[in-house]
Design a protein around this motif. Structure first.
Motif, PDB file in Angstrom:
ATOM      1  N   THR A   1       0.704  -1.163   0.019  1.00 33.91           N
ATOM      2  CA  THR A   1      -0.472  -0.048  -0.318  1.00 33.91           C
ATOM      3  C   THR A   1       0.904   1.882   0.011  1.00 33.91           C
ATOM      4  O   THR A   1       0.822   2.211  -1.230  1.00 33.91           O
ATOM      5  CB  THR A   1      -1.008  -0.202   1.171  1.00 33.91           C
ATOM      6  N   LEU A   2       1.782   1.207   0.413  1.00 36.04           N
ATOM      7  CA  LEU A   2       3.015   2.487   0.721  1.00 36.04           C
ATOM      8  C   LEU A   2       3.510   2.583  -0.864  1.00 36.04           C
ATOM      9  O   LEU A   2       3.755   3.821  -0.944  1.00 36.04           O
ATOM     10  CB  LEU A   2       4.014   2.166   2.146  1.00 36.04           C
ATOM     11  N   VAL A   3       3.765   1.675  -1.377  1.00 37.69           N
ATOM     12  CA  VAL A   3       4.736   1.784  -2.229  1.00 37.69           C
ATOM     13  C   VAL A   3       3.208   2.144  -3.307  1.00 37.69           C
ATOM     14  O   VAL A   3       3.555   3.941  -4.626  1.00 37.69           O
ATOM     15  CB  VAL A   3       4.470   0.459  -3.124  1.00 37.69           C
ATOM     16  N   PHE A   4       2.659   1.892  -3.429  1.00 34.65           N
ATOM     17  CA  PHE A   4       1.673   2.441  -4.174  1.00 34.65           C
ATOM     18  C   PHE A   4       1.168   3.581  -4.236  1.00 34.65           C
ATOM     19  O   PHE A   4       0.327   5.089  -4.858  1.00 34.65           O
ATOM     20  CB  PHE A   4      -0.589   1.521  -4.465  1.00 34.65           C
ATOM     21  N   CYS A   5       0.800   4.184  -2.978  1.00 34.45           N
ATOM     22  CA  CYS A   5       0.546   5.494  -2.142  1.00 34.45           C
ATOM     23  C   CYS A   5       1.490   6.498  -3.055  1.00 34.45           C
ATOM     24  O   CYS A   5       1.139   7.585  -3.243  1.00 34.45           O
ATOM     25  CB  CYS A   5       0.033   5.569  -1.328  1.00 34.45           C
ATOM     26  N   LEU A   6       2.379   6.115  -2.416  1.00 32.78           N
ATOM     27  CA  LEU A   6       3.916   6.760  -2.756  1.00 32.78           C
ATOM     28  C   LEU A   6       4.209   6.874  -4.641  1.00 32.78           C
ATOM     29  O   LEU A   6       4.375   7.936  -4.892  1.00 32.78           O
ATOM     30  CB  LEU A   6       5.542   6.077  -2.128  1.00 32.78           C
TER      31      LEU A   6
ATOM     32  N   GLY B   1     -10.549 -19.825  -5.138  1.00 30.55           N
ATOM     33  CA  GLY B   1     -11.629 -18.430  -6.712  1.00 30.55           C
ATOM     34  C   GLY B   1     -11.723 -17.621  -5.854  1.00 30.55           C
ATOM     35  O   GLY B   1     -12.141 -16.374  -5.991  1.00 30.55           O
ATOM     36  N   LEU B   2     -12.610 -17.805  -4.802  1.00 33.23           N
ATOM     37  CA  LEU B   2     -13.816 -16.665  -4.199  1.00 33.23           C
ATOM     38  C   LEU B   2     -13.683 -15.847  -3.131  1.00 33.23           C
ATOM     39  O   LEU B   2     -13.092 -14.922  -3.034  1.00 33.23           O
ATOM     40  CB  LEU B   2     -15.404 -17.118  -3.735  1.00 33.23           C
ATOM     41  N   TRP B   3     -12.521 -16.981  -2.604  1.00 30.85           N
ATOM     42  CA  TRP B   3     -11.238 -16.283  -1.402  1.00 30.85           C
ATOM     43  C   TRP B   3     -10.881 -15.245  -1.654  1.00 30.85           C
ATOM     44  O   TRP B   3     -10.291 -14.113  -1.602  1.00 30.85           O
ATOM     45  CB  TRP B   3     -10.905 -17.299  -0.915  1.00 30.85           C
ATOM     46  N   PHE B   4     -10.166 -15.342  -3.316  1.00 29.88           N
ATOM     47  CA  PHE B   4      -8.829 -14.929  -3.821  1.00 29.88           C
ATOM     48  C   PHE B   4     -10.112 -13.082  -4.478  1.00 29.88           C
ATOM     49  O   PHE B   4      -9.162 -11.706  -4.427  1.00 29.88           O
ATOM     50  CB  PHE B   4      -8.393 -15.548  -5.148  1.00 29.88           C
ATOM     51  N   ILE B   5     -11.699 -13.195  -4.985  1.00 28.71           N
ATOM     52  CA  ILE B   5     -11.458 -11.845  -5.036  1.00 28.71           C
ATOM     53  C   ILE B   5     -12.141 -11.027  -3.832  1.00 28.71           C
ATOM     54  O   ILE B   5     -11.875  -9.877  -3.877  1.00 28.71           O
ATOM     55  CB  ILE B   5     -13.629 -11.873  -5.200  1.00 28.71           C
ATOM     56  N   VAL B   6     -12.181 -11.609  -2.442  1.00 32.47           N
ATOM     57  CA  VAL B   6     -12.535 -10.875  -1.390  1.00 32.47           C
ATOM     58  C   VAL B   6     -10.905 -10.368  -1.321  1.00 32.47           C
ATOM     59  O   VAL B   6     -11.245  -8.836  -0.559  1.00 32.47           O
ATOM     60  CB  VAL B   6     -12.977 -11.868  -0.169  1.00 32.47           C
ATOM     61  N   PHE B   7      -9.964 -11.325  -1.336  1.00 31.18           N
ATOM     62  CA  PHE B   7      -9.205 -10.600  -1.041  1.00 31.18           C
ATOM     63  C   PHE B   7      -8.446  -9.342  -1.740  1.00 31.18           C
ATOM     64  O   PHE B   7      -7.597  -8.375  -1.759  1.00 31.18           O
ATOM     65  CB  PHE B   7      -7.870 -11.904  -1.054  1.00 31.18           C
ATOM     66  N   GLY B   8      -8.278  -9.503  -2.905  1.00 30.04           N
ATOM     67  CA  GLY B   8      -8.405  -8.107  -4.083  1.00 30.04           C
ATOM     68  C   GLY B   8      -8.872  -7.283  -3.878  1.00 30.04           C
ATOM     69  O   GLY B   8      -8.549  -6.279  -3.620  1.00 30.04           O
ATOM     70  N   ILE B   9     -10.489  -6.892  -3.018  1.00 27.73           N
ATOM     71  CA  ILE B   9     -11.478  -5.711  -2.909  1.00 27.73           C
ATOM     72  C   ILE B   9     -10.541  -5.696  -1.714  1.00 27.73           C
ATOM     73  O   ILE B   9     -10.278  -4.046  -1.523  1.00 27.73           O
ATOM     74  CB  ILE B   9     -12.402  -6.343  -2.335  1.00 27.73           C
ATOM     75  N   GLY B  10      -9.893  -6.053  -0.795  1.00 27.97           N
ATOM     76  CA  GLY B  10      -9.178  -5.746   1.081  1.00 27.97           C
ATOM     77  C   GLY B  10      -7.801  -4.915   0.366  1.00 27.97           C
ATOM     78  O   GLY B  10      -7.904  -4.000   1.038  1.00 27.97           O
ATOM     79  N   LEU B  11      -7.143  -5.961  -0.415  1.00 24.41           N
ATOM     80  CA  LEU B  11      -5.982  -4.285  -1.016  1.00 24.41           C
ATOM     81  C   LEU B  11      -5.979  -3.845  -1.596  1.00 24.41           C
ATOM     82  O   LEU B  11      -5.620  -2.659  -1.416  1.00 24.41           O
ATOM     83  CB  LEU B  11      -5.443  -6.018  -1.794  1.00 24.41           C
ATOM     84  N   PHE B  12      -7.669  -3.793  -2.564  1.00 19.90           N
ATOM     85  CA  PHE B  12      -7.509  -2.466  -3.241  1.00 19.90           C
ATOM     86  C   PHE B  12      -8.276  -0.905  -2.072  1.00 19.90           C
ATOM     87  O   PHE B  12      -7.126   0.059  -1.840  1.00 19.90           O
ATOM     88  CB  PHE B  12      -9.041  -2.107  -4.320  1.00 19.90           C
ATOM     89  N   CYS B  13      -9.252  -1.907  -1.500  1.00 21.53           N
ATOM     90  CA  CYS B  13      -9.188  -1.315  -0.119  1.00 21.53           C
ATOM     91  C   CYS B  13      -8.273  -0.602   0.752  1.00 21.53           C
ATOM     92  O   CYS B  13      -8.049   0.859   1.571  1.00 21.53           O
ATOM     93  CB  CYS B  13     -10.170  -1.100   1.094  1.00 21.53           C
ATOM     94  N   ALA B  14      -6.963  -1.330   0.948  1.00 22.05           N
ATOM     95  CA  ALA B  14      -6.224  -0.716   1.421  1.00 22.05           C
ATOM     96  C   ALA B  14      -5.241   0.941   1.159  1.00 22.05           C
ATOM     97  O   ALA B  14      -5.366   0.838   2.077  1.00 22.05           O
ATOM     98  CB  ALA B  14      -4.817  -2.080   2.088  1.00 22.05           C
ATOM     99  N   ILE B  15      -5.373   0.236  -0.123  1.00 20.77           N
ATOM    100  CA  ILE B  15      -4.383   1.439  -0.441  1.00 20.77           C
ATOM    101  C   ILE B  15      -5.054   2.618  -0.831  1.00 20.77           C
ATOM    102  O   ILE B  15      -5.006   3.544  -0.381  1.00 20.77           O
ATOM    103  CB  ILE B  15      -3.957   1.025  -2.124  1.00 20.77           C
ATOM    104  N   SER B  16      -6.967   2.774  -0.968  1.00 16.30           N
ATOM    105  CA  SER B  16      -8.073   3.996  -1.056  1.00 16.30           C
ATOM    106  C   SER B  16      -7.488   4.574   0.507  1.00 16.30           C
ATOM    107  O   SER B  16      -7.358   5.689   0.480  1.00 16.30           O
ATOM    108  CB  SER B  16      -8.676   3.756  -1.587  1.00 16.30           C
TER     109      SER B  16
END
Length: 513
Positions: A167-172, A319-334
């Motif tokens: 998240t730090l890398v993306f925000c920076l 597969g379904l877990w990965f969907i939620v994980f991706g959303i969590g990572l996007f959320c962490a960045i924003s």
């Protein structure tokens, strides 16, 4: 078109000067970008799935579905209330600035200080909860293929550091791409919800539940509370999902025409999120595996096991877990991006130690308050160390985030309501005659939620099941008070006095009578 956009940005710059601030960041976000950022921060599937154990303990399917709808209705009142005030005072300072402008001269500095520190603690702990929760999701994902492996606290903490670094890398370094990333997140979320709906509805490997169970199944025995209170205890996931509804105010100085765009994003994000939540939850409650099995997962994070049992295979569950994980990572960045802006804004008003340092905008990395970003991230890393000593104490930060952010949002709404709403009558986004009722519902909901999330989820209470949220909340309040006595009362005079109190050059009010 470019000339028209330039005119809008120049008008926004002038309006910001009237609020007392100088434009320091470039405006690069329109309505779609800021709406999608709000939805990314909300992260509905992640917010409902990551703490799903609390809903299962609170009662199960009935709590999940009807609790979500109930909280969505209350949050809509809060979102509309914040949108109205934000439309008149669109600045990254957010709620503590609103308190300063709305409160009486006698109390405005103190109330602004209190609100600002509630906001700081709230944005730091909510960002921490997302990054750490995403790390715990990784542990749950690994558990799909290695069910006998239980991560130690230090292993979970190392994974958390990895998520934080991403998240730090993306925000920076990818700041100019973040609006596009928010759009990608919205597409990922919508597609992911659709895939989850189709896959669970087709497979239902753990069996299909009756409509009476899916919409009315309720069992409070796991919590130990009476049925009525147990239902409310189970509202933590939806309340957590909506807890950062006002954080986009921190992005005000990077938005085109913020007095119009920000209120619309706040107002529309809740109904969109509510629909997403219903579509996500319905296939889950109709295919829910045995609740006792889910609550017995050693990691305390049953999402991986739930999807694996419902899909009937490790690959399907992953597969379904990965969907939620991706959303969590996007959320962490924003959410990390928004937290850095809130930190920067408070430092700009000289309310944070070494404020000169943390109020700087980097001359090397365009439009990024680098020092404030590092401060926000560093505090999360330090607070995360608590997990090594006590996971129970660490889990209190989720409740603290909900309580602090809720209190910070309720304060300006309550002040405006106490003033007879006279200060927001000329707001570009006006609630009109409905304002008193909408504001009242918002304040009452936040008041109730703060009491609710101070309570333990399970009784009888032990050292492990104790809810330390109220202790942490009071602790942070004490630190804020001590800092005010030592430094704040001598150096903090509130946000700058506006240069011009004449009406802003904004579009005509949109009445919601």
């Amino acid at each position: 078109m470019a000339t028209e956009q330039l005119d809008v940005d120049l008008a926004a710059r002038d309006d910001l000067q009237k609020l007392g601030y100088t434009q320091e960041m470039s405006r690069s976000r329109g309505l779609p970008h800021i709406l999608f950022m709000t939805l990314a921060i909300m992260a509905v599937p992640y917010g409902l799935a990551a703490p799903i154990a609390t809903s299962l303990v609170g009662g199960g399917p009935a709590v999940m579905i009807w609790g979500w709808i109930l909280v969505s209705a209350f949050t809509q009142a809060l979102a509309l209330s914040l949108a109205e005030i934000c439309s008149k005072y669109p600045t990254s300072a957010g709620a503590y600035y609103w308190c300063f402008r709305l409160a009486s001269p006698r109390y405005k500095v103190l109330l602004s200080w209190v609100n600002g520190w509630l906001t700081m603690v709230g944005v730091w702990t909510i960002a921490l909860s997302v990054t750490f929760g995403t790390a715990q999701l990784i542990v749950a994902g690994a558990g799909i293929y290695y069910p006998d492996w239980v991560a130690t606290p230090w292993q979970t903490y190392v994974i958390f550091l990895g998520v934080t670094a991403v998240t730090l890398v993306f925000c920076l370094f990818f700041n100019k791409y973040l609006p596009t990333i928010d759009i990608i997140c919205a597409c990922w979320t919508a597609l992911g919800i659709t895939v989850t709906l189709v896959c669970l509805s087709v497979k239902a490997a753990a069996g299909r539940r009756s409509i009476s169970f899916a919409l009315g199944g309720f069992d409070a025995s796991a919590s130990g509370w009476t049925s009525g209170w147990s239902f409310f205890i189970g509202l933590l996931p939806p309340a957590y999902t909506y807890s950062a509804i006002g954080m986009i105010a921190s992005m005000a100085e990077e938005v085109h025409n913020p007095s119009e765009v920000l209120p619309r994003a706040m107002a529309w994000s809740v109904p969109i999120g509510a629909i997403w939540g219903v579509v996500f939850l319905l296939p889950i409650v109709f295919t829910l595996p045995d609740v006792a099995t889910l609550l017995s997962v050693p990691s305390g994070q049953p999402i991986g096991v739930m999807f694996t049992l419902a899909m009937g295979s490790k690959g399907g569950g992953f597969g379904l877990w990965f969907i939620v994980f991706g959303i969590g990572l996007f959320c962490a960045i924003s959410i990390s991006c928004a937290a850095s802006r809130a930190t920067w804004a408070f430092a700009r008003d000289k309310a944070i130690p070494f404020h000169v340092h943390f109020a700087k905008i980097s001359s090397h990395i365009s439009d990024v308050p680098v020092n404030a970003l590092f401060l926000s991230t560093g505090i999360q890393v330090l607070l995360g160390l608590i997990y090594l000593g006590s996971s129970t104490a660490f889990n209190a930060f989720v409740g603290v985030a909900v309580m602090c952010l809720g209190a910070s949002y309720a304060m300006p709404v309550a002040i405006s309501l106490a003033n007879g709403r006279k200060d927001v009558r000329d707001a570009p986004f006006s609630l009109g005659k409905a304002g008193h009722v909408v504001n009242g519902i918002a304040v009452l909901w936040i008041t109730f939620a703060m009491v609710l999330f101070s309570m333990p989820a399970v009784i009888p209470v032990t050292r492990v099941t104790m809810n330390y949220a109220s202790v942490v909340f009071v602790g942070f309040a004490a630190i804020s008070a001590v800092w005010y006595m030592i430094n704040g009362q001598y150096h903090y005079s509130g946000p700058p006095v506006p240069r011009d109190t004449s009406p802003q050059s904004t579009p005509a009010p949109s009445k919601l009578d």
